[in-house]
Design a protein around this motif. Structure first.
Motif, mmCIF file in Angstrom:
data_model
loop_
_atom_site.group_PDB
_atom_site.id
_atom_site.type_symbol
_atom_site.label_atom_id
_atom_site.label_comp_id
_atom_site.label_asym_id
_atom_site.label_seq_id
_atom_site.Cartn_x
_atom_site.Cartn_y
_atom_site.Cartn_z
ATOM 1 N N LYS A 141 0.831 -1.214 0.000
ATOM 2 C CA LYS A 141 0.000 0.000 0.000
ATOM 3 C C LYS A 141 0.864 1.261 0.000
ATOM 4 N N GLU A 142 1.904 1.266 0.866
ATOM 5 C CA GLU A 142 2.781 2.433 0.996
ATOM 6 C C GLU A 142 4.224 1.982 1.188
ATOM 7 N N ILE A 143 5.128 2.896 0.863
ATOM 8 C CA ILE A 143 6.547 2.698 1.136
ATOM 9 C C ILE A 143 7.017 3.925 1.895
ATOM 10 N N GLU A 144 7.623 3.712 3.062
ATOM 11 C CA GLU A 144 8.232 4.793 3.825
ATOM 12 C C GLU A 144 9.747 4.659 3.697
ATOM 13 N N ILE A 145 10.421 5.772 3.450
ATOM 14 C CA ILE A 145 11.878 5.750 3.339
ATOM 15 C C ILE A 145 12.464 6.813 4.252
ATOM 16 N N ILE A 146 13.417 6.388 5.081
ATOM 17 C CA ILE A 146 14.155 7.296 5.955
ATOM 18 C C ILE A 146 15.615 7.258 5.501
ATOM 19 N N PRO A 147 16.157 8.383 5.041
ATOM 20 C CA PRO A 147 17.567 8.394 4.648
ATOM 21 C C PRO A 147 18.482 8.319 5.871
ATOM 22 N N ARG A 148 19.694 7.781 5.669
ATOM 23 C CA ARG A 148 20.688 7.691 6.745
ATOM 24 C C ARG A 148 22.018 8.253 6.249
ATOM 25 N N LEU A 149 22.707 8.928 7.173
ATOM 26 C CA LEU A 149 24.047 9.435 6.887
ATOM 27 C C LEU A 149 25.057 8.667 7.719
ATOM 28 N N ARG A 150 26.203 8.382 7.133
ATOM 29 C CA ARG A 150 27.257 7.616 7.815
ATOM 30 C C ARG A 150 28.093 8.538 8.682
ATOM 31 N N VAL A 151 28.283 8.131 9.939
ATOM 32 C CA VAL A 151 29.126 8.873 10.873
ATOM 33 C C VAL A 151 30.519 8.264 10.892
ATOM 34 N N ALA A 152 30.570 6.951 11.073
ATOM 35 C CA ALA A 152 31.823 6.201 11.106
ATOM 36 C C ALA A 152 31.498 4.798 10.621
ATOM 37 N N LYS A 153 32.497 3.961 10.580
ATOM 38 C CA LYS A 153 32.281 2.597 10.100
ATOM 39 C C LYS A 153 31.221 1.909 10.961
ATOM 40 N N GLY A 154 30.103 1.565 10.329
ATOM 41 C CA GLY A 154 29.027 0.861 11.026
ATOM 42 C C GLY A 154 28.104 1.742 11.845
ATOM 43 N N ILE A 155 28.324 3.058 11.859
ATOM 44 C CA ILE A 155 27.482 3.972 12.640
ATOM 45 C C ILE A 155 26.777 4.920 11.673
ATOM 46 N N TYR A 156 25.450 4.890 11.706
ATOM 47 C CA TYR A 156 24.640 5.712 10.818
ATOM 48 C C TYR A 156 23.653 6.527 11.635
ATOM 49 N N VAL A 157 23.340 7.734 11.137
ATOM 50 C CA VAL A 157 22.354 8.604 11.771
ATOM 51 C C VAL A 157 21.122 8.629 10.876
ATOM 52 N N PRO A 158 19.955 8.241 11.393
ATOM 53 C CA PRO A 158 18.742 8.336 10.569
ATOM 54 C C PRO A 158 18.237 9.777 10.519
ATOM 55 N N CYS A 159 17.831 10.219 9.355
ATOM 56 C CA CYS A 159 17.247 11.550 9.177
ATOM 57 C C CYS A 159 15.730 11.407 9.244
ATOM 58 N N VAL A 160 15.219 11.245 10.442
ATOM 59 C CA VAL A 160 13.803 10.944 10.650
ATOM 60 C C VAL A 160 12.911 12.073 10.133
ATOM 61 N N ASP A 161 13.377 13.318 10.255
ATOM 62 C CA ASP A 161 12.572 14.451 9.782
ATOM 63 C C ASP A 161 12.454 14.486 8.260
ATOM 64 N N LYS A 162 13.297 13.749 7.564
ATOM 65 C CA LYS A 162 13.282 13.729 6.103
ATOM 66 C C LYS A 162 12.591 12.485 5.544
#
Length: 158
Positions: A130-151
């Motif tokens: 029915k729907e697809i939600e996508i949250i982009p993530r930015l890499r901080v360091a190896k294996g560590i990502y920050v989700p951009c929940v507002d985007k």
């Protein structure tokens, strides 16, 4: 007969005290150096996370231009509209029966680039999409990502 070896003497109390104090000082120095390294490492990591969180607010904008399902695979075309590389995505496929989360890290989306992301999912469990939600993530360091929940963006399937 005289017994030999009985009149052995132990170390003096003064030498024992000096050895004990030296041992405690050595342990204190080791603990101090470890704590100093640990605190500085945590400060660097938290600073990097804060910087990427700020980048989420200003330098990330994506758009889904197309999405379709074919034989238990979902194909999603995503366009990066800003000047920051998006290093990963959390994708939630919302179906008639359930929600299936998918994480994609292997293919970064460079600035102003369009990419097609393909992932397997279980249509028999999820049901019709029915729907697809996508949250982009930015890499901080190896294996560590920050989700951009507002985007987060939501794409409704037709």
């Amino acid at each position: 007969m005289k017994k030999r070896g009985i009149n052995k003497r132990g170390i003096s109390p003064l030498i024992a005290t000096v050895l004990l104090v030296a041992f405690v000082v050595a342990l204190a120095i080791i603990a101090f150096l470890w704590a100093k390294h640990f605190v500085s490492e945590q400060a660097v990591k938290r600073g990097a996370v804060s910087q990427q969180t700020l980048n989420c607010a200003t330098d990330v904008e994506i758009k889904i231009t197309n999405a379709y399902v074919s034989e238990d695979k979902i194909y999603i075309t995503i366009e990066n509209l800003k000047s920051n590389t998006v290093d990963g995505f959390v994708i939630r496929i919302i179906g008639a029966n359930s929600v299936e989360p998918i994480e994609i890290y292997q293919q970064p989306l460079k600035p102003l680039e369009v990419g097609v992301f393909v992932s397997e999912f279980h249509e028999d469990v999820t049901g019709s999409v029915k729907e697809i939600e996508i949250i982009p993530r930015l890499r901080v360091a190896k294996g560590i990502y920050v989700p951009c929940v507002d985007k987060k963006i939501v794409y409704e399937m037709i």
